[in-house]
Design an enzyme around this catalytic site. Structure first.
Site, PDB file in Angstrom:
ATOM      1  N   LYS A 195      15.665 -25.195 -20.855  1.00  0.00           N
ATOM      2  CA  LYS A 195      15.261 -24.700 -22.162  1.00  0.00           C
ATOM      3  C   LYS A 195      14.807 -25.863 -23.033  1.00  0.00           C
ATOM      4  O   LYS A 195      15.330 -26.979 -22.933  1.00  0.00           O
ATOM      5  CB  LYS A 195      16.425 -23.980 -22.855  1.00  0.00           C
ATOM      6  CG  LYS A 195      16.815 -22.661 -22.219  1.00  0.00           C
ATOM      7  CD  LYS A 195      17.981 -22.036 -22.959  1.00  0.00           C
ATOM      8  CE  LYS A 195      18.420 -20.741 -22.298  1.00  0.00           C
ATOM      9  NZ  LYS A 195      17.430 -19.681 -22.399  1.00  0.00           N
ATOM     10  N   GLU A 250      17.434 -15.877 -15.364  1.00  0.00           N
ATOM     11  CA  GLU A 250      18.574 -15.791 -14.452  1.00  0.00           C
ATOM     12  C   GLU A 250      19.430 -14.556 -14.653  1.00  0.00           C
ATOM     13  O   GLU A 250      20.091 -14.087 -13.724  1.00  0.00           O
ATOM     14  CB  GLU A 250      19.444 -17.052 -14.602  1.00  0.00           C
ATOM     15  CG  GLU A 250      20.473 -17.036 -15.731  1.00  0.00           C
ATOM     16  CD  GLU A 250      19.881 -16.885 -17.120  1.00  0.00           C
ATOM     17  OE1 GLU A 250      20.552 -16.287 -17.980  1.00  0.00           O
ATOM     18  OE2 GLU A 250      18.746 -17.357 -17.360  1.00  0.00           O
ATOM     19  N   LYS A 254      26.024  -8.783 -18.219  1.00  0.00           N
ATOM     20  CA  LYS A 254      25.556 -10.131 -17.920  1.00  0.00           C
ATOM     21  C   LYS A 254      26.544 -11.128 -18.506  1.00  0.00           C
ATOM     22  O   LYS A 254      26.820 -11.115 -19.704  1.00  0.00           O
ATOM     23  CB  LYS A 254      24.170 -10.355 -18.529  1.00  0.00           C
ATOM     24  CG  LYS A 254      23.658 -11.795 -18.410  1.00  0.00           C
ATOM     25  CD  LYS A 254      22.351 -11.991 -19.180  1.00  0.00           C
ATOM     26  CE  LYS A 254      21.945 -13.460 -19.224  1.00  0.00           C
ATOM     27  NZ  LYS A 254      20.719 -13.679 -20.021  1.00  0.00           N
ATOM     28  N   ASP A 278      15.137 -19.817 -15.669  1.00  0.00           N
ATOM     29  CA  ASP A 278      15.678 -19.343 -16.941  1.00  0.00           C
ATOM     30  C   ASP A 278      15.607 -17.825 -17.067  1.00  0.00           C
ATOM     31  O   ASP A 278      16.092 -17.259 -18.046  1.00  0.00           O
ATOM     32  CB  ASP A 278      14.938 -19.999 -18.116  1.00  0.00           C
ATOM     33  CG  ASP A 278      15.685 -19.862 -19.428  1.00  0.00           C
ATOM     34  OD1 ASP A 278      16.928 -19.694 -19.397  1.00  0.00           O
ATOM     35  OD2 ASP A 278      15.041 -19.913 -20.492  1.00  0.00           O
ATOM     36  N   ARG A 303      18.701 -11.439 -15.024  1.00  0.00           N
ATOM     37  CA  ARG A 303      18.300 -10.304 -14.185  1.00  0.00           C
ATOM     38  C   ARG A 303      18.746 -10.503 -12.735  1.00  0.00           C
ATOM     39  O   ARG A 303      18.955  -9.529 -12.015  1.00  0.00           O
ATOM     40  CB  ARG A 303      16.788 -10.099 -14.285  1.00  0.00           C
ATOM     41  CG  ARG A 303      15.931 -11.207 -13.742  1.00  0.00           C
ATOM     42  CD  ARG A 303      14.503 -11.174 -14.280  1.00  0.00           C
ATOM     43  NE  ARG A 303      14.449 -11.511 -15.691  1.00  0.00           N
ATOM     44  CZ  ARG A 303      13.337 -11.494 -16.426  1.00  0.00           C
ATOM     45  NH1 ARG A 303      12.180 -11.148 -15.865  1.00  0.00           N
ATOM     46  NH2 ARG A 303      13.369 -11.816 -17.698  1.00  0.00           N
ATOM     47  N   ASP A 316      25.514 -16.233 -24.051  1.00  0.00           N
ATOM     48  CA  ASP A 316      24.752 -15.505 -23.037  1.00  0.00           C
ATOM     49  C   ASP A 316      25.646 -14.650 -22.136  1.00  0.00           C
ATOM     50  O   ASP A 316      25.168 -14.036 -21.193  1.00  0.00           O
ATOM     51  CB  ASP A 316      23.935 -16.480 -22.192  1.00  0.00           C
ATOM     52  CG  ASP A 316      22.616 -15.876 -21.724  1.00  0.00           C
ATOM     53  OD1 ASP A 316      22.196 -14.859 -22.299  1.00  0.00           O
ATOM     54  OD2 ASP A 316      22.019 -16.421 -20.781  1.00  0.00           O
ATOM     55  N   ASP A 321      23.975 -21.050 -20.595  1.00  0.00           N
ATOM     56  CA  ASP A 321      22.651 -20.986 -19.996  1.00  0.00           C
ATOM     57  C   ASP A 321      21.790 -22.144 -20.469  1.00  0.00           C
ATOM     58  O   ASP A 321      21.274 -22.143 -21.587  1.00  0.00           O
ATOM     59  CB  ASP A 321      21.967 -19.661 -20.361  1.00  0.00           C
ATOM     60  CG  ASP A 321      20.589 -19.537 -19.728  1.00  0.00           C
ATOM     61  OD1 ASP A 321      20.318 -20.260 -18.757  1.00  0.00           O
ATOM     62  OD2 ASP A 321      19.794 -18.707 -20.215  1.00  0.00           O
TER      63      ASP A 321
END
Length: 512
Positions: A286, A358, A274, A356, A360, A297, A279
């Site tokens: 967030k 995201e 990933k 959020d 996956r 991230d 993010d």
């Protein structure tokens, strides 16, 4: 980077800024560990007593500096705690040696050379000490606007420079196995530190395009094959997950395939990372206080990238293909909205209930693409869920898999190399929570067990009959507290060691 050498000198005769010795907690006080005999002799056999007078206990990671006694060439002795004295006949654990060496190296920041006289009875112990010292010596020099610069916006400061050279004493430099162990430690530490550097870069210095360029540069240097899919290729290819996450940013997404091949390899590992270079949460923004470290991230992609390069540096007889799913998750007029439905690369449709969630989505596309090459196993690495941090804390990553034996193998490997991990279940009843009335599935399910739900989502995109494991490194990937052992503040390079050892085992015919 700090250099590692195997020295034939004794701890008494080595010319260096300091000599490092190990001490442990014994039943009656401090015990001097093997390797420190020459230093103890210089203190008239009273090194333990002197250290106790100074308040040392031998506790793990404890560092005590004292002036050297007459007869020692180094002016300073640094005693580092190894923890409890092992049972008779047992040696100190490799992780204890690794952490002690890291603590010592951190304490010697700014020194030019130090001799490490820790217990190194065999090549594996020597590798642990070398690895710990090189990782502990790591420093990230942040961008500075004031003072003299080295040309990259970084101010040179001798006091904050890393330890220049680690001389490993007792390491038998003429022994092939010790030499190989030292060389492996250097290559592995270099790649873990590469991952750390990438993680620590501010997000305005590392977007998907620049990350992809880093992969291309490394590919040239180490003879790797690299392919970069830009936003046009991703859109044309139907990579709905990557495009859906990245479309809200001015920095478009990338999918990078970086591959190491060996002429004698008969197994292939696919590693998927990933790579969310920043993010914000997207439209599902967030809350305040949760954005400041979101440059980390992309730690999963950094780990995968580093592991592929490490396999090449070590010349492992296994094919290793890394897939870096790179995007920046930002809110804007073009961003994906909660309620939108994305058509993924696999053809499945996903209702986005939370932008959020995201990671996956980008991993799903990469997992499907990796599966098309029919590797012998797939491992993905991601800072995926806060739920995993709640479950396992900040030092342990979770492992999920579609095959219990493979999950057990990955867990054993992680523990072997000193990375704390824990096998997690994938309860089938949680899958129903991702049912969607408008798509094949949603990107969210039940709130409780959220880390497990994320694993079940990813499982939907793994090719049939391919062993797969998912490492959720959300806890240990980025360390916000004070440094400890060989773990620095900031990016840690979590999971690199596990991936490299998995590649080594696969090369040896033991995929698990």
């Amino acid at each position: 980077m700090t250099a590692l050498t195997l020295s034939t000198s004794s701890a008494a005769t080595l010319r260096a800024d300091a000599v490092v010795v190990g001490v442990a907690k014994g039943a009656k006080g401090v015990v001097v560990a093997p390797g420190a005999e020459a230093v103890d002799k210089a203190f008239g056999g009273k090194l333990a007593a002197v250290l106790e007078t100074l308040g040392a206990s031998g506790a793990e990671g404890e560092v005590t500096k004292l002036p050297a006694a007459d007869g020692l060439k180094a002016p300073v002795v640094l005693a580092v705690g190894l923890g409890e004295t092992p049972a008779k006949g047992d040696g100190f654990g490799h992780e204890a040696l690794r952490r002690a060496a890291g603590s010592a190296a951190r304490a010697l920041t700014g020194s030019k050379k130090a001799g490490f006289a820790l217990p190194v009875e065999d090549p594996e112990a020597a590798a642990a000490v070398g690895e710990g010292a090189l990782l502990g010596a790591y420093t990230y020099t942040p961008n500075r606007g004031n003072g003299a610069s080295n040309g990259k916006g970084k101010k040179d400061d001798a006091k904050s420079a890393p330890l220049g050279e680690v001389a490993l004493l007792g390491g038998k430099p003429r022994d092939k196995e010790f030499k190989a162990a030292a060389a492996r430690s250097e290559s592995l530490a270099a790649e873990i530190n590469r991952a750390r550097d990438l993680i620590n870069l501010p997000p305005n210095d590392l977007d998907p395009k620049t990350f992809a360029a880093e992969a291309q540069t490394a590919a040239k240097e180490f003879g790797l094959k690299v392919e970069v899919l830009d936003e046009k290729a991703l859109k044309k290819g139907g990579y709905g997950g990557l495009m859906g996450v990245g479309q809200g940013s001015q920095s478009p997404p990338r999918l990078v395939r970086i591959a190491y091949t060996h002429p004698k390899a008969d197994k292939t590992l696919a590693l998927v990372g990933k790579g969310i270079t920043y993010d914000s949460g997207g439209i599902s923004l967030k809350p305040a206080g949760h954005n400041e470290t979101m440059k980390c991230d992309m730690s999963g992609a950094a780990a995968v990238f580093a592991a592929v390069v490490a396999a090449a540096r070590l010349g492992l007889a296994v094919n290793v293909t890394g897939w870096l799913a790179l995007a920046e998750n930002m809110p804007s007029g073009s961003a994906t909205r909660p309620g939108d439905v994305l058509t993924m690369y696999s053809g499945k449709t996903v209702e986005v209930l939370n932008t959020d969630a995201e990671g996956r989505l980008v991993l799903a596309d990469a997992l499907t693409r990796a599966s098309e090459e029919s590797p012998d196993a797939i491992v993905d690495v991601a800072t995926l869920t806060g739920a995993m941090v709640l479950a396992l804390g900040h030092r342990t990553f979770g492992i999920m898999a579609n095959d219990d034996a493979f999950r057990t193998s990955v867990h054993e490997i992680a523990e072997e190399v000193g990375e704390q991990s824990w096998p997690m279940p994938m309860p089938s009843e949680l899958r129903k929570g991702m049912d969607s009335p408008v798509a094949d599935l949603a990107n969210m399910g039940e709130r409780m067990g959220g880390g497990l739900v994320a694993g079940l989502f990813l499982k939907e995109f793994v090719g049939e009959d391919i062993p797969w494991a998912h490492l959720d490194i959300a806890g240990p990937a980025f360390h916000e507290g004070a440094p400890w052992g060989y773990t620095p503040k900031g990016g840690t390079g979590s999971a690199v060691r596990t991936l490299v050892r998995l590649a080594e085992r696969t090369a040896a015919g033991d995929l698990g």
